[in-house]
Design an enzyme around this catalytic site. Sequence first.
Site, PDB file in Angstrom:
ATOM      1  N   TYR A  96       2.450 -15.290  -0.608  1.00 37.34           N
ATOM      2  CA  TYR A  96       3.640 -16.114  -0.349  1.00 37.34           C
ATOM      3  C   TYR A  96       3.947 -17.062  -1.510  1.00 37.34           C
ATOM      4  O   TYR A  96       5.088 -17.427  -1.737  1.00 37.34           O
ATOM      5  CB  TYR A  96       3.476 -16.894   0.964  1.00 37.34           C
ATOM      6  CG  TYR A  96       3.702 -16.009   2.174  1.00 37.34           C
ATOM      7  CD1 TYR A  96       4.959 -15.927   2.767  1.00 37.34           C
ATOM      8  CD2 TYR A  96       2.677 -15.238   2.705  1.00 37.34           C
ATOM      9  CE1 TYR A  96       5.181 -15.113   3.864  1.00 37.34           C
ATOM     10  CE2 TYR A  96       2.879 -14.411   3.796  1.00 37.34           C
ATOM     11  CZ  TYR A  96       4.134 -14.350   4.373  1.00 37.34           C
ATOM     12  OH  TYR A  96       4.347 -13.522   5.446  1.00 37.34           O
ATOM     13  N   GLU A 138       0.610 -14.358  11.180  1.00 39.00           N
ATOM     14  CA  GLU A 138      -0.158 -13.262  10.576  1.00 39.00           C
ATOM     15  C   GLU A 138      -1.669 -13.553  10.632  1.00 39.00           C
ATOM     16  O   GLU A 138      -2.466 -12.650  10.904  1.00 39.00           O
ATOM     17  CB  GLU A 138       0.329 -13.013   9.135  1.00 39.00           C
ATOM     18  CG  GLU A 138       1.691 -12.304   9.161  1.00 39.00           C
ATOM     19  CD  GLU A 138       2.510 -12.380   7.878  1.00 39.00           C
ATOM     20  OE1 GLU A 138       1.938 -12.641   6.805  1.00 39.00           O
ATOM     21  OE2 GLU A 138       3.749 -12.190   7.961  1.00 39.00           O
ATOM     22  N   GLN A 203       4.642   3.803   7.400  1.00 37.17           N
ATOM     23  CA  GLN A 203       4.203   3.615   8.778  1.00 37.17           C
ATOM     24  C   GLN A 203       4.366   4.929   9.553  1.00 37.17           C
ATOM     25  O   GLN A 203       5.349   5.639   9.338  1.00 37.17           O
ATOM     26  CB  GLN A 203       5.050   2.535   9.472  1.00 37.17           C
ATOM     27  CG  GLN A 203       4.812   1.125   8.968  1.00 37.17           C
ATOM     28  CD  GLN A 203       5.278   0.886   7.543  1.00 37.17           C
ATOM     29  OE1 GLN A 203       6.400   1.222   7.198  1.00 37.17           O
ATOM     30  NE2 GLN A 203       4.416   0.334   6.705  1.00 37.17           N
ATOM     31  N   TYR A 204       3.412   5.193  10.430  1.00 35.17           N
ATOM     32  CA  TYR A 204       3.532   6.347  11.343  1.00 35.17           C
ATOM     33  C   TYR A 204       3.094   5.907  12.738  1.00 35.17           C
ATOM     34  O   TYR A 204       2.013   5.334  12.905  1.00 35.17           O
ATOM     35  CB  TYR A 204       2.691   7.536  10.832  1.00 35.17           C
ATOM     36  CG  TYR A 204       3.290   8.082   9.538  1.00 35.17           C
ATOM     37  CD1 TYR A 204       4.458   8.838   9.575  1.00 35.17           C
ATOM     38  CD2 TYR A 204       2.744   7.758   8.309  1.00 35.17           C
ATOM     39  CE1 TYR A 204       5.061   9.275   8.396  1.00 35.17           C
ATOM     40  CE2 TYR A 204       3.339   8.196   7.121  1.00 35.17           C
ATOM     41  CZ  TYR A 204       4.504   8.946   7.184  1.00 35.17           C
ATOM     42  OH  TYR A 204       5.102   9.374   6.026  1.00 35.17           O
ATOM     43  N   GLY A 282      14.659  13.860  17.594  1.00 36.54           N
ATOM     44  CA  GLY A 282      13.889  14.323  16.432  1.00 36.54           C
ATOM     45  C   GLY A 282      12.469  13.804  16.463  1.00 36.54           C
ATOM     46  O   GLY A 282      11.793  13.808  17.492  1.00 36.54           O
ATOM     47  N   GLY A 284      11.539  10.908  16.425  1.00 38.16           N
ATOM     48  CA  GLY A 284      11.448   9.714  17.278  1.00 38.16           C
ATOM     49  C   GLY A 284      10.661   9.990  18.550  1.00 38.16           C
ATOM     50  O   GLY A 284      10.385   9.089  19.335  1.00 38.16           O
ATOM     51  N   THR A 286       7.577  10.668  18.597  1.00 35.87           N
ATOM     52  CA  THR A 286       6.145  10.351  18.444  1.00 35.87           C
ATOM     53  C   THR A 286       5.650   9.179  19.299  1.00 35.87           C
ATOM     54  O   THR A 286       4.665   9.339  20.019  1.00 35.87           O
ATOM     55  CB  THR A 286       5.774  10.131  16.958  1.00 35.87           C
ATOM     56  OG1 THR A 286       6.664   9.160  16.401  1.00 35.87           O
ATOM     57  CG2 THR A 286       5.851  11.404  16.150  1.00 35.87           C
ATOM     58  N   PRO A 287       6.310   8.006  19.260  1.00 35.22           N
ATOM     59  CA  PRO A 287       5.763   6.919  20.103  1.00 35.22           C
ATOM     60  C   PRO A 287       5.885   7.236  21.589  1.00 35.22           C
ATOM     61  O   PRO A 287       5.097   6.748  22.397  1.00 35.22           O
ATOM     62  CB  PRO A 287       6.617   5.702  19.725  1.00 35.22           C
ATOM     63  CG  PRO A 287       7.850   6.232  19.081  1.00 35.22           C
ATOM     64  CD  PRO A 287       7.498   7.555  18.486  1.00 35.22           C
ATOM     65  N   PHE A 405      12.767   3.672  12.398  1.00 34.33           N
ATOM     66  CA  PHE A 405      11.788   4.238  11.467  1.00 34.33           C
ATOM     67  C   PHE A 405      12.134   3.903  10.018  1.00 34.33           C
ATOM     68  O   PHE A 405      11.990   4.737   9.132  1.00 34.33           O
ATOM     69  CB  PHE A 405      11.725   5.760  11.634  1.00 34.33           C
ATOM     70  CG  PHE A 405      10.814   6.216  12.756  1.00 34.33           C
ATOM     71  CD1 PHE A 405      10.235   5.308  13.624  1.00 34.33           C
ATOM     72  CD2 PHE A 405      10.533   7.564  12.939  1.00 34.33           C
ATOM     73  CE1 PHE A 405       9.406   5.721  14.653  1.00 34.33           C
ATOM     74  CE2 PHE A 405       9.698   7.990  13.962  1.00 34.33           C
ATOM     75  CZ  PHE A 405       9.137   7.071  14.817  1.00 34.33           C
ATOM     76  N   THR A 407      13.035   0.290   7.173  1.00 33.09           N
ATOM     77  CA  THR A 407      12.763  -1.138   7.011  1.00 33.09           C
ATOM     78  C   THR A 407      14.032  -1.966   7.068  1.00 33.09           C
ATOM     79  O   THR A 407      15.115  -1.451   6.840  1.00 33.09           O
ATOM     80  CB  THR A 407      12.013  -1.367   5.674  1.00 33.09           C
ATOM     81  OG1 THR A 407      11.248  -2.543   5.781  1.00 33.09           O
ATOM     82  CG2 THR A 407      12.953  -1.520   4.506  1.00 33.09           C
TER      83      THR A 407
END
Length: 422
Positions: A96, A138, A203-204, A282, A284, A286-287, A405, A407
């Site tokens: 930061y 965080e 990310q997956y 598609g 999408g 996965t989750p 999916f 950023t």
Amino acid sequence: MSLTYQQQKLVKATVPALREHGEKISSTFYKTMLSEHPELNDYFNAVNQKNGRQPRALTAVILNFAANISNISELIPKLERMCNKHCSLGIRPEHYEVVGQYLIQAFGEVLGPAMTPEVLVAWTKAYWMLAKMLIGREQQMYKDFEGWTSWRKFNIDRIVSESDDIYSFYLVPQDGKRLPAFLPGQYVSVQIQVPEGNLQSRQYSLSEAWREDYYRITVKRDEGSAYSNSVSKSYFNPGLVSNILIDQMTVGMVLNVSHPAGEFFLDLNNSSNVPLVLISAGVGITPMVAIANAVLKSQPDRQISWVHGSRKAVPFEQHITQLRKNHPNFRTTIFKSQLAQSDTASVTYDHNTRIDLAKISPEDVFLHHGGAEYFICGPEDFMIEMSRNLISRGVLASRIKLELFTTGDLALKFNKKVMHNV
Ligand SMILES: Cc1cc2nc3c(=O)[nH]c(=O)nc-3n(C[C@H](O)[C@H](O)[C@H](O)COP(=O)(O)OP(=O)(O)OC[C@H]3O[C@@H](n4cnc5c(N)ncnc54)[C@H](O)[C@@H]3O)c2cc1C
Ligand code: HEM
């Protein structure tokens, strides 16, 4: 660390000029920072730097924060997505310092003489106010990660083709230790070395409910943008990481994986039993596989209605068929836009078109229930369309969860657009 009234006024007064030159700030800030701190290239997605998505996202958050500095409570839910992303990438408090230095330097370049010593002090304080909120959250998340705060090595134990261009990777931790639980819907970051020399992470979503022996991710090949003429079709700018994973990674190879994270999840710790509606397009899917598997295991009687659309083959088709057979409370509506000869109506698909919620009975999306929860994942426009449809039919925006999916900036714009229904 709070700003005086006078400092808040100074910061707010510069926001319009900074907004006007947002693109310049985004491009110079990251370019200078990454050339003077090349080690940070290992953290940032190179493509999002090229197309400016990530720099724009960060600048937009800071300017929105500054514009609303006397009332920042609205920002808090949005911080959750950033903090989850940061923690899945190993961002540290010391980073930061670097970001703050280059960001405020870029503000100075844009403001010129308007960046008086008083404005500089006010902006530095404002940046650190936001940074400390992020760092604090965080730190809390890293504490929950119980020691797994950097990359952990996983062996690829199995690769399974789920459809033409979608593959599942079964990942087993090299240290052989039990894997921590995650909530279905969450993702991991995967980091690999790319030919350009640096490291890249993506990310997956975890595509299987939690198990202590392996995690599963399911990756779609990103072919890039299509270019076609009368004779052929070709692609340019193919996705970097997905193509390496699919073409070059084999069983036995090692991947760096982060602790699961993400704010798109079904909270299994909550005792709710309200119906769930999963809407995916598609990859999408996965989750949703993780959510469906986890719920049917822990709450086998809970009502689930899954609406999915694929152009051609539906990934996990056999698995979904099996779930439907075993669980009368699990129903599906499958949309396919391009049928194969082997497709059979009411067996492999229900509608030969793109997803259209108007074709589904209100009971099948629990419109009259009033308390159902909706999870949507797919391309941005698709998610906007689905959310708008549900909201226009009386579903509260607070009961809809979306997973994008990609950023940043569009994600923020997008939430605003859908949730305020503009
Ligand atoms: C929370 C989350 C969960 C996700 N879950 C999954 C999942 O379960 N399965 C899955 O397959 N994916 C998932 N993704 C997407 C995944 O993280 C990657 O974005 C995806 O695999 C593409 O990465 P890539 O490196 O192959 O493509 P990138 O190299 O990142 O390229 C992305 C796109 O940018 C375009 N591009 C490349 N170069 C340029 C350029 N110079 N200018 C303009 N455009 C360019 C490419 O054509 C491509 O379409 C998820 C993402 C998020 C954020
Ligand atoms: C106040 C400071 C910061 C703000 C407001 C901020 C904001 C954001 C936002 C809005 C995103 C996009 C989240 C998403 O929708 O996926 C993001 C992602 C990210 N941030 Fe930050 N961030 C800050 C500090 C930092 C720091 C210090 C670093 C480390 C050097 C960092 C590295 C990253 C990376 C690597 C990503 C993912 C990029 C990608 O996938 O393209 N950020 N941040």
